[in-house]
Design a protein around this motif. Structure first.
Motif, PDB file in Angstrom:
ATOM      1  N   GLU A  84       0.856  -1.187   0.000  1.00 45.53           N
ATOM      2  CA  GLU A  84       0.000   0.000   0.000  1.00 45.53           C
ATOM      3  C   GLU A  84       0.891   1.235   0.000  1.00 45.53           C
ATOM      4  O   GLU A  84       1.964   1.239   0.618  1.00 45.53           O
ATOM      5  N   HIS A  85       0.454   2.279  -0.686  1.00 52.25           N
ATOM      6  CA  HIS A  85       1.221   3.521  -0.755  1.00 52.25           C
ATOM      7  C   HIS A  85       0.513   4.609   0.043  1.00 52.25           C
ATOM      8  O   HIS A  85      -0.685   4.825  -0.112  1.00 52.25           O
ATOM      9  N   SER A  86       1.272   5.294   0.903  1.00 49.04           N
ATOM     10  CA  SER A  86       0.680   6.280   1.790  1.00 49.04           C
ATOM     11  C   SER A  86       1.680   7.405   2.031  1.00 49.04           C
ATOM     12  O   SER A  86       2.648   7.564   1.283  1.00 49.04           O
ATOM     13  N   ARG A  87       1.427   8.197   3.079  1.00 51.75           N
ATOM     14  CA  ARG A  87       2.320   9.269   3.510  1.00 51.75           C
ATOM     15  C   ARG A  87       2.720   9.027   4.955  1.00 51.75           C
ATOM     16  O   ARG A  87       1.934   8.510   5.746  1.00 51.75           O
ATOM     17  N   PHE A  88       3.928   9.462   5.315  1.00 51.15           N
ATOM     18  CA  PHE A  88       4.383   9.183   6.674  1.00 51.15           C
ATOM     19  C   PHE A  88       3.533   9.901   7.709  1.00 51.15           C
ATOM     20  O   PHE A  88       3.373   9.419   8.832  1.00 51.15           O
ATOM     21  N   SER A  89       2.969  11.023   7.352  1.00 52.08           N
ATOM     22  CA  SER A  89       2.112  11.747   8.283  1.00 52.08           C
ATOM     23  C   SER A  89       0.908  10.917   8.716  1.00 52.08           C
ATOM     24  O   SER A  89       0.276  11.199   9.739  1.00 52.08           O
ATOM     25  N   ASP A  90       0.598   9.858   7.955  1.00 49.71           N
ATOM     26  CA  ASP A  90      -0.535   8.980   8.284  1.00 49.71           C
ATOM     27  C   ASP A  90      -0.106   7.704   9.008  1.00 49.71           C
ATOM     28  O   ASP A  90      -0.902   6.771   9.134  1.00 49.71           O
ATOM     29  N   ILE A  91       1.138   7.647   9.497  1.00 50.88           N
ATOM     30  CA  ILE A  91       1.647   6.419  10.114  1.00 50.88           C
ATOM     31  C   ILE A  91       0.763   5.969  11.273  1.00 50.88           C
ATOM     32  O   ILE A  91       0.583   4.761  11.500  1.00 50.88           O
ATOM     33  N   LYS A  92       0.190   6.921  11.999  1.00 47.88           N
ATOM     34  CA  LYS A  92      -0.625   6.533  13.167  1.00 47.88           C
ATOM     35  C   LYS A  92      -1.862   5.743  12.768  1.00 47.88           C
ATOM     36  O   LYS A  92      -2.426   5.006  13.591  1.00 47.88           O
ATOM     37  N   ASN A  93      -2.293   5.876  11.502  1.00 44.78           N
ATOM     38  CA  ASN A  93      -3.454   5.119  11.037  1.00 44.78           C
ATOM     39  C   ASN A  93      -3.164   3.616  10.932  1.00 44.78           C
ATOM     40  O   ASN A  93      -4.086   2.814  10.840  1.00 44.78           O
ATOM     41  N   TYR A  94      -1.872   3.269  10.927  1.00 48.23           N
ATOM     42  CA  TYR A  94      -1.479   1.863  10.814  1.00 48.23           C
ATOM     43  C   TYR A  94      -1.067   1.286  12.171  1.00 48.23           C
ATOM     44  O   TYR A  94      -0.643   0.131  12.255  1.00 48.23           O
ATOM     45  N   LEU A  95      -1.186   2.101  13.206  1.00 47.81           N
ATOM     46  CA  LEU A  95      -0.861   1.662  14.556  1.00 47.81           C
ATOM     47  C   LEU A  95      -2.140   1.482  15.354  1.00 47.81           C
ATOM     48  O   LEU A  95      -3.190   2.030  15.002  1.00 47.81           O
ATOM     49  N   GLN A  96      -2.053   0.725  16.440  1.00 47.84           N
ATOM     50  CA  GLN A  96      -3.229   0.419  17.245  1.00 47.84           C
ATOM     51  C   GLN A  96      -2.960   0.769  18.708  1.00 47.84           C
ATOM     52  O   GLN A  96      -1.822   0.680  19.169  1.00 47.84           O
ATOM     53  N   PRO A  97      -4.004   1.170  19.457  1.00 49.16           N
ATOM     54  CA  PRO A  97      -3.826   1.373  20.898  1.00 49.16           C
ATOM     55  C   PRO A  97      -3.240   0.117  21.541  1.00 49.16           C
ATOM     56  O   PRO A  97      -3.656  -0.999  21.232  1.00 49.16           O
ATOM     57  N   GLY A  98      -2.239   0.302  22.398  1.00 47.17           N
ATOM     58  CA  GLY A  98      -1.559  -0.828  23.013  1.00 47.17           C
ATOM     59  C   GLY A  98      -0.253  -1.188  22.339  1.00 47.17           C
ATOM     60  O   GLY A  98       0.576  -1.911  22.902  1.00 47.17           O
ATOM     61  N   ASP A  99      -0.057  -0.689  21.093  1.00 42.08           N
ATOM     62  CA  ASP A  99       1.224  -0.889  20.419  1.00 42.08           C
ATOM     63  C   ASP A  99       2.306  -0.056  21.109  1.00 42.08           C
ATOM     64  O   ASP A  99       2.010   0.891  21.843  1.00 42.08           O
ATOM     65  N   CYS A 100       3.548  -0.391  20.829  1.00 46.78           N
ATOM     66  CA  CYS A 100       4.679   0.365  21.376  1.00 46.78           C
ATOM     67  C   CYS A 100       5.722   0.578  20.288  1.00 46.78           C
ATOM     68  O   CYS A 100       6.199  -0.385  19.684  1.00 46.78           O
TER      69      CYS A 100
END
Length: 341
Positions: free
Chosen positions: A39-55
């Motif tokens: 998938e192609h995205s922007r780094f500013s959207d990295i949080k969209n690929y993370l989940q609560p509880g991740d580290c």
């Protein structure tokens, strides 16, 4: 394993020479190692690929302005010195150019004598031991006289030294930046934390071996460079808790990955530890400490492209790199990012 399996054609114009004005505006290629999808995205959207509880695990090493230009005190011949790591108080292992001009007993002056050094020993591959003399605090002298040791594939000058530092850099000692972290701003990190994602910090002082391609045909014969790492008790407890609670541990950069995998290899769980690691991760090895990786695009035939291949699979990584070239991604230290999930 043949080193040619990790080679690819990279047009020179895709090697990023300067950083983007906005750290978060780089492109982001997202690899799903389970579905083998891209998938192609922007780094500013990295949080969209993370989940609560991740580290997210971030390497807080700070790059030294480690390149010095001086002259031999006896002849005035020009000498370039690159600090690698401190061996004892005021003594450093360094690389010297031209190495043949500096032998034990040679004295070199920098900044009109503000800093002087005497060669006290020889090392392999042009390495030398230099003992420095100066007035005041060494790091302050270095800040005044030294230049950032940008990788050899970057030809442009860097007006702002801080642009080759992560915004969370604090532990002085690297000869190179942990470049995956260059994409973050304090604002983005704050947004990530507010989304319920934890931040953890480790230290690994990056050595110049990071940029050296593997020179042997058989990967298993490569002599890996060693780098100093440190994981605090607080970070170890944090990572164990995240894992016990079912969160994902996502390393930011190959340096964070090498540190965590060293700990897991040596202790079987996250513990407080420090020392030197020469861990070499390549297929068919499996990573055990992390669940995902944020990284940049790496040199052909490098240990770093082998490391990401161990995480996502060689065939998938080489396919992704081919697509990155076709899509005109920017490569290497100031280039775009990849998230392997």
């Amino acid at each position: 394993m043949d080193i040619k399996q990790y080679d690819f054609e990279l047009p020179e114009e895709l090697i990023a020479q300067t950083p983007l004005a906005d750290r978060t505006s780089s492109r982001l290629m997202v690899l799903n190692k389970q579905t083998k999808s891209i998938e192609h995205s922007r780094f500013s959207d990295i949080k969209n690929y993370l989940q609560p509880g991740d580290c997210l695990v971030l390497n807080d090493t700070r790059v030294l302005p480690a390149r010095l230009y001086g002259v031999k005190e006896d002849t005035g011949a020009k000498v370039e010195v690159l600090l690698l790591h401190q061996t004892e108080e005021d003594e450093w292992e360094v690389l010297v150019k031209p190495a043949k001009k500096v032998k034990p007993g040679t004295k070199v002056s920098f900044g009109g004598g503000r800093l002087t050094a005497e060669c006290t020993g020889m090392k392999d591959h042009g390495g030398r031991l230099l003992r420095f003399e100066y007035e005041g605090i060494f790091l302050e002298v270095l800040e005044a006289l030294g230049e950032m040791p940008l990788p050899p594939y970057i030809k442009e000058q860097l007006p702002d030294k801080e642009r080759y530092q992560t915004v969370y850099a604090r532990e002085e000692g690297s000869a190179a930046a942990p470049t995956a972290g260059l994409h973050f701003t304090n604002e983005l990190l704050s947004e990530i934390e507010q989304s319920g994602i934890e931040l953890a910090y480790i230290t690994l002082h990056v050595g110049l071996g990071t940029f050296r391609p593997v020179s042997v045909e058989n990967v298993e014969d490569h002599d890996m460079h060693a780098e100093f790492y440190q994981v605090t008790k607080e970070t170890a407890e944090q990572l164990n808790r995240v894992r016990e609670n079912g969160g994902r541990i996502i390393s930011v950069g190959t340096t964070s990955t090498r540190t965590l995998e060293t700990i897991m290899r040596d202790y079987g769980r996250f513990v407080e530890a420090s020392g030197w690691t020469d861990i070499f991760i390549y297929p068919p090895q499996e990573v055990k400490a992390i669940d995902g990786l944020i990284t940049n695009f790496h040199l052909p035939q490098s240990t770093l492209i082998m490391l990401v291949s161990a995480i996502a699979g060689r065939d998938f990584i080489m396919e992704a790199y081919q697509e990155a070239v076709q899509e005109r991604y920017r490569f290497f230290s100031f280039g775009d990012a990849m998230f392997i999930k």
